[in-house]
Motif scaffolding. Structure first.
Motif, PDB file in Angstrom:
ATOM      1  N   HIS A 112       5.058  11.512  -7.556  1.00  0.00           N
ATOM      2  CA  HIS A 112       4.778  10.217  -6.775  1.00  0.00           C
ATOM      3  C   HIS A 112       3.994   9.228  -7.518  1.00  0.00           C
ATOM      4  N   TYR A 135       3.109   4.214  -1.149  1.00  0.00           N
ATOM      5  CA  TYR A 135       3.576   5.046  -2.344  1.00  0.00           C
ATOM      6  C   TYR A 135       5.012   5.271  -2.321  1.00  0.00           C
ATOM      7  N   TYR A 169       7.460   8.770  -3.107  1.00  0.00           N
ATOM      8  CA  TYR A 169       7.191  10.021  -3.351  1.00  0.00           C
ATOM      9  C   TYR A 169       8.836  10.639  -3.365  1.00  0.00           C
ATOM     10  N   ASN A 175       0.812  -1.233  -0.122  1.00  0.00           N
ATOM     11  CA  ASN A 175       0.150  -0.035   0.046  1.00  0.00           C
ATOM     12  C   ASN A 175       0.960   1.374  -0.109  1.00  0.00           C
ATOM     13  N   TYR A 208      10.775  14.255  -3.335  1.00  0.00           N
ATOM     14  CA  TYR A 208      10.822  16.008  -2.797  1.00  0.00           C
ATOM     15  C   TYR A 208      12.000  16.349  -3.269  1.00  0.00           C
ATOM     16  N   GLU A 249       2.602   5.515   3.659  1.00  0.00           N
ATOM     17  CA  GLU A 249       1.227   5.394   3.045  1.00  0.00           C
ATOM     18  C   GLU A 249       0.300   6.644   2.982  1.00  0.00           C
ATOM     19  N   GLY A 250       0.965   7.789   3.413  1.00  0.00           N
ATOM     20  CA  GLY A 250       0.327   9.032   3.198  1.00  0.00           C
ATOM     21  C   GLY A 250       0.121   9.772   4.580  1.00  0.00           C
ATOM     22  N   ASP A 251      -0.018   9.118   5.736  1.00  0.00           N
ATOM     23  CA  ASP A 251      -0.521   9.985   6.806  1.00  0.00           C
ATOM     24  C   ASP A 251       0.695  10.724   7.218  1.00  0.00           C
ATOM     25  N   LYS A 252       2.033  10.568   7.080  1.00  0.00           N
ATOM     26  CA  LYS A 252       3.146  11.244   7.348  1.00  0.00           C
ATOM     27  C   LYS A 252       4.084  11.112   6.376  1.00  0.00           C
ATOM     28  N   ILE A 253       4.973  11.892   6.037  1.00  0.00           N
ATOM     29  CA  ILE A 253       6.160  11.810   5.195  1.00  0.00           C
ATOM     30  C   ILE A 253       7.379  11.932   5.928  1.00  0.00           C
ATOM     31  N   ILE A 254       8.216  10.436   5.814  1.00  0.00           N
ATOM     32  CA  ILE A 254       9.380  10.368   6.714  1.00  0.00           C
ATOM     33  C   ILE A 254      10.615  10.696   5.923  1.00  0.00           C
ATOM     34  N   PHE A 255      11.356  11.582   6.041  1.00  0.00           N
ATOM     35  CA  PHE A 255      12.575  11.893   4.973  1.00  0.00           C
ATOM     36  C   PHE A 255      13.698  11.277   5.598  1.00  0.00           C
TER      37      PHE A 255
END
Lengths: 108, 116
Positions: free
Chosen positions: A49, A32, A34, A30, A36, A92-98
């Protein structure tokens, strides 16, 4: 923790295609991919994405391998303004971890 | 300009003082995020809101940090009893969730905090 592995830095000649690799071998079904980028002294900027299929927009193309364990961001005609840190992120979209990203230098 | 706005751009404070930052997201965006970034590192997730509800807070976040989004519009991030290790760029982002993915986070230019 970031789920991706990227080279620390890369160089690319101006006008050539910049191909930025990313490994994400533990990606789940599930999640994605992304991308940036962050130009010096600015906040990160969304690029593109995708989930399974290759994607293209006005900024870049995203190529995701069939097993989804790696991907490549392609800047088709790099310019000096593309010099930045590029972050590949899986989530999965709830938070973006860099992670730490790839520092891309465009050479004149 | 209808982008994400953060104020102040720069803040210098003495150790032990309290500081508060403000973030105004893009008006139709209902999700708002706070990140912290130190030199040479990627942005570190701190917390995020959906409307006025704070849905997640990083386990690494000290109790000295608190964030609010009282009316589901702007947000504030307060740091109490600042320490030199709090010196960083504090970034705010907003997004409008769509299906499975958030697709796009729009970031502000950040607030650079220096604790002396």
């Amino acid at each position: 923790d970031a789920k991706t592995t990227q080279p620390t830095s890369m160089d690319c000649a101006e006008g050539r295609a910049a191909n930025l690799p990313c490994n994400h071998s533990t990606i789940s079904g599930n999640e994605y991919v992304y991308w940036y980028r962050q130009i010096h002294s600015q906040g990160p900027q969304y690029i593109i994405h995708g989930l399974k299929n290759n994607e293209t927009n006005e900024m870049a193309s995203l190529i995701i391998t069939e097993d989804r364990k790696s991907s490549t961001l392609i800047l088709p005609h790099a310019t000096l303004r593309d010099t930045a840190v590029y972050y590949c992120i899986v989530g999965e979209g709830d938070k973006i971890i860099f992670g730490k990203g790839t520092r891309l230098h465009i050479l004149p | 300009d209808t982008g994400v706005s953060q104020n102040p751009r720069h803040k210098i404070t003495k150790r032990g003082q309290n500081v508060t930052f403000r973030c105004d997201p893009i008006s139709e965006h209902n999700r708002l995020y706070w990140y912290r970034q130190t030199l040479g590192q990627g942005p570190e997730f701190l917390t995020y809101f959906q409307n006025e509800a704070q849905l997640e807070k990083s386990r690494l976040l000290s109790d000295r940090f608190s964030a609010e989004r009282p009316k589901g519009s702007f947000s504030t991030l307060e740091i109490q009893r600042t320490e030199q290790g709090d010196s960083a760029m504090y970034l705010c982002a907003s997004s409008e969730p769509s299906g499975w993915s958030n697709e796009k986070l729009f970031f502000g230019s950040g607030t650079q905090l220096s604790v002396l």
